[in-house]
Write an enzyme that holds these catalytic residues in place. Structure first.
Site, PDB file in Angstrom:
ATOM      1  N   ASP A   9       0.912  -1.168   0.000  1.00  0.00           N
ATOM      2  CA  ASP A   9       0.000   0.000   0.000  1.00  0.00           C
ATOM      3  C   ASP A   9       0.938   1.201   0.000  1.00  0.00           C
ATOM      4  O   ASP A   9       1.181   1.823   1.011  1.00  0.00           O
ATOM      5  CB  ASP A   9      -0.947   0.007   1.207  1.00  0.00           C
ATOM      6  N   HIS A 243       9.018  -0.560   9.549  1.00  0.00           N
ATOM      7  CA  HIS A 243       8.109  -1.717   9.529  1.00  0.00           C
ATOM      8  C   HIS A 243       8.297  -2.598   8.284  1.00  0.00           C
ATOM      9  O   HIS A 243       8.631  -3.776   8.378  1.00  0.00           O
ATOM     10  CB  HIS A 243       6.656  -1.237   9.543  1.00  0.00           C
TER      11      HIS A 243
HETATM   12  O1  RIB Z   1       1.701  -0.419  11.088  1.00  0.00           O
HETATM   13  C1  RIB Z   1       2.654  -0.137  10.119  1.00  0.00           C
HETATM   14  C2  RIB Z   1       2.136  -0.474   8.737  1.00  0.00           C
HETATM   15  O2  RIB Z   1       1.041   0.353   8.419  1.00  0.00           O
HETATM   16  C3  RIB Z   1       3.148  -0.260   7.638  1.00  0.00           C
HETATM   17  O3  RIB Z   1       2.953  -1.251   6.657  1.00  0.00           O
HETATM   18  C4  RIB Z   1       2.771   1.090   7.082  1.00  0.00           C
HETATM   19  O4  RIB Z   1       3.193   1.254   5.753  1.00  0.00           O
HETATM   20  C5  RIB Z   1       1.282   1.073   7.217  1.00  0.00           C
HETATM   21  O5  RIB Z   1       0.729   0.430   6.113  1.00  0.00           O
HETATM   22 CA    CA Z   2       2.684  -0.564   4.311  1.00  0.00          CA
END
Ligand code: RIB
Ligand code: CA
Length: 326
Positions: A9, A243
């Site tokens: 995303d 992340h």
């Molecule tokens: O919680 C972190 C996630 O949420 C990551 O993938 C960030 O890009 C959002 O999509």
């Molecule tokens: Ca993400």
């Protein structure tokens, strides 16, 4: 070499996950699938195409997937997402638009076909809501065909980042994540338990600026806005959470983390909607399907991260033109 599909995303840490994967010699990216989440699906798809141009990888196809959660008919970007990733998903930094278009096939068909073709030699890393994976499972419950699936999502031993129990990717489509966990498919979960232990600061983005390529300058600017947003929402961390790149890193090299193996579900009703937790109905089932990363070698990861992302950021179209004219 392992084949890799990224399901993104495409916001800022998704962009860093892409750069990490492109700088990794162990894997060959065969496609990107796009979903809603940090931004609308179509914005994310355009971001993926533009980033691939910036990194000189126009050969990688991009497939559009779900534009909203399974049980919804529309999607509105959350204010928190816009604050963290900018309205355009890339910190409001304007990178040149791509002339390419996404492929005609839907994302879930590409996932199914790729798993059929590559089986155990395929790794899927999902770093947005799990909707594309759930759609593939609904179409073909055995679609994974032995491929390795790693997700960034969830929080088992720490609070969520949307509310005390919800992590963002799971919160966008809890039903989809629950379908994935309960399907019995082998999954590696890289959640907030470990991703908030891997942080980036302005020191590292300053190092990227020294590289001097357009790719390095754009990515440094995009990431600075992410670090700034983290300074507002979680100043106690002292940097931004890596992340999505951590999920890619662990998919490539699981020795970066240690794991707790269990059977997970997602709570679908209030007050704990979106919580990732052990499935009480499969607690005594000896066949455990989810490996949850609980510790991470943050120092080694950060070293790998800087090396691999910097390798990707070295690209300039000038260098490519020079190479092709030799
Ligand atoms: O919680 C972190 C996630 O949420 C990551 O993938 C960030 O890009 C959002 O999509
Ligand atoms: Ca993400």
């Amino acid at each position: 070499m392992k084949k890799l599909i990224l399901d993104l995303d495409t916001g800022i840490d998704d962009c860093l996950a892409l750069a990490y994967a492109l700088g990794s010699p162990e894997v060959e990216i065969i496609g990107i699938t796009g979903t809603f989440g940090n931004v609308q699906r179509d914005t994310g798809v355009q971001n993926s195409l533009a980033l691939l141009d910036l990194f000189g990888r126009q050969d990688i196809p991009v497939f559009a997937g779900a534009s909203h959660a399974l049980q919804r008919s529309t999607f509105d970007v959350q204010e928190a997402s816009a604050l963290i990733h900018g309205r355009n998903g890339l910190g409001n930094v304007q990178i040149p638009k791509s002339n390419r278009q996404p492929e005609h096939a839907p994302a879930c068909d590409f996932l199914i076909e790729s798993a059929k073709e590559h089986g155990e030699n395929l790794t899927l890393v999902a770093t947005g809501p799990m909707t594309n994976l759930a759609q593939a499972l609904e179409k073909d419950p055995e679609f994974h065909n032995g491929c390795q699936i790693t997700i960034m999502g969830g929080a088992l031993t720490v609070p969520g980042n949307c509310n005390p129990v919800q992590e963002a990717n799971i919160s966008q489509d809890p039903e989809a994540a629950d379908i994935l966990f309960r399907s019995g498919t082998a999954i590696t979960m890289v959640g907030l338990d470990v991703t908030l232990q891997t942080l980036l600061t302005y020191k590292e983005t300053a190092a990227w600026r020294q590289i001097g390529t357009p790719a390095a300058n754009y990515v440094a600017e995009i990431t600075d806005s992410y670090i700034q947003a983290y300074g507002t929402i979680a100043p106690y961390l002292g940097g931004c959470g890596l992340h999505d790149p951590l999920a890619v890193a662990i998919a490539i090299d699981p020795s970066l983390a240690s794991f707790f193996t269990t059977n997970l579900k997602v709570d679908l009703s209030e007050p704990f909607r979106g919580r990732t937790i052990g499935d009480e109905q499969r607690l005594n089932n000896p066949h455990k399907t989810v490996k949850v990363a609980l510790t991470v070698d943050a120092e080694r990861f950060l070293k790998e991260f800087m090396h691999r992302v910097s390798t990707c950021l070295l690209y300039t179209s000038d260098a490519a033109d020079e190479r092709s004219s030799v």
